[in-house]
Write an enzyme that holds these catalytic residues in place. Structure first.
Site, short mmCIF file in Angstrom:
data_model
loop_
_atom_site.label_atom_id
_atom_site.label_comp_id
_atom_site.label_asym_id
_atom_site.label_seq_id
_atom_site.Cartn_x
_atom_site.Cartn_y
_atom_site.Cartn_z
N ASP A 106 0.95 -1.06 -0.09
CA ASP A 106 -0.02 -0.04 -0.04
C ASP A 106 0.88 1.30 -0.02
OD1 ASP A 106 -2.51 1.09 0.30
OD2 ASP A 106 -2.35 1.59 2.30
N GLY A 108 3.69 1.38 1.44
CA GLY A 108 5.24 0.85 1.09
C GLY A 108 5.99 0.85 2.65
N THR A 110 5.55 -0.76 5.40
CA THR A 110 5.58 -2.06 6.01
C THR A 110 6.79 -2.56 5.31
OG1 THR A 110 3.46 -1.92 6.72
CG2 THR A 110 4.51 -3.92 6.92
N LEU A 111 6.62 -2.74 4.05
CA LEU A 111 7.46 -3.60 3.19
C LEU A 111 9.11 -2.99 3.29
CD1 LEU A 111 8.44 -5.91 1.27
CD2 LEU A 111 7.86 -4.53 -0.60
N ARG A 168 -11.08 -12.13 6.91
CA ARG A 168 -9.91 -12.70 6.41
C ARG A 168 -10.09 -13.84 5.87
NH1 ARG A 168 -5.22 -9.70 8.43
NH2 ARG A 168 -5.74 -8.90 10.48
#
Ligand code: IMP
Ligand code: MG
Length: 181
Positions: A106, A108, A110-111, A168
């Site tokens: 999304d 970015g 977190t990554l 989920r």
């Protein structure tokens, strides 16, 4: 939670299954000679990772698998902007190839955080395999090496992705349509 419905299906279970076949093929082709560690980011990656590694097995890929829990969001749809580690990996990733797996790329953040963290732990080579990508939302300049599907700037649930920890379990991906907008 705001009033909403999840009737609009973007990717069906069979769309996902077919896409994962080609994704696993691409990933397996890129696997190098060093030991491979697949690191799933919890909680969103659990279904995608479980399906992906079984498809990788067909191609003879036998990775170590570990998870880390990163938190970047409050309870709803907003990103807080700050990433914290709730649970770290325990497998030693030094001098290995790591494939980071998550539900969605999304902003970015977190990554980007996860890549730095694994680099600090001595991983030799780090790639990212994201189930979904929302390129229009990016705030940190980072791209994934493998992407299942691109999505527009809408909030989606299912196949591991949640709204306030719900949905989920959906076998498909649906758009959350807010009824108060
Ligand atoms: P980031 O903004 O790239 O750091 O992504 C942070 C996290 O926000 C992702 O790992 C997802 O868990 C979550 N996220 C972002 N977009 C969505 C969405 O549309 N539905 C559900 N979760 C999302
Ligand atoms: Mg997540």
């Amino acid at each position: 939670m705001r009033p909403h419905n999840t009737n609009k299906i973007l990717f069906s279970a069979s769309d996902i299954d077919a896409r994962l076949d080609t994704l696993a093929e691409d990933l397996a082709a890129g696997c190098r000679d060093r030991p491979l560690v697949i690191v799933g980011i919890l909680r969103g990656s659990f279904i995608f990772l479980a399906d992906l590694v079984r498809k990788l097995h067909v191609h003879g890929v036998n990775p170590q698998i570990d998870f880390m829990t990163l938190l970047s969001r409050g309870s709803g749809v907003e990103t807080t902007g700050k990433v914290i580690i709730r649970k770290d990996i325990t497998v030693d990733v030094k001098d290995t190839n790591v494939v980071l797996v998550d539900d969605i790329l999304d902003t970015g953040r977190t990554l980007n955080f996860a890549v730095q963290h694994l680099r600090d732990k001595g991983a030799a080579h780090i790639q990212a395999c994201m189930f979904l990508d929302k390129p229009s939302r990016r705030e940190v300049p980072i791209e994934a090496d493998f992407v299942g599907f691109e999505v527009d700037d809408v909030f989606v649930v299912g196949y591991g992705l949640d709204y306030d920890s719900y949905y989920r379990e959906l076998p498909h991906v649906a758009e959350v349509v807010f009824l108060d907008e």
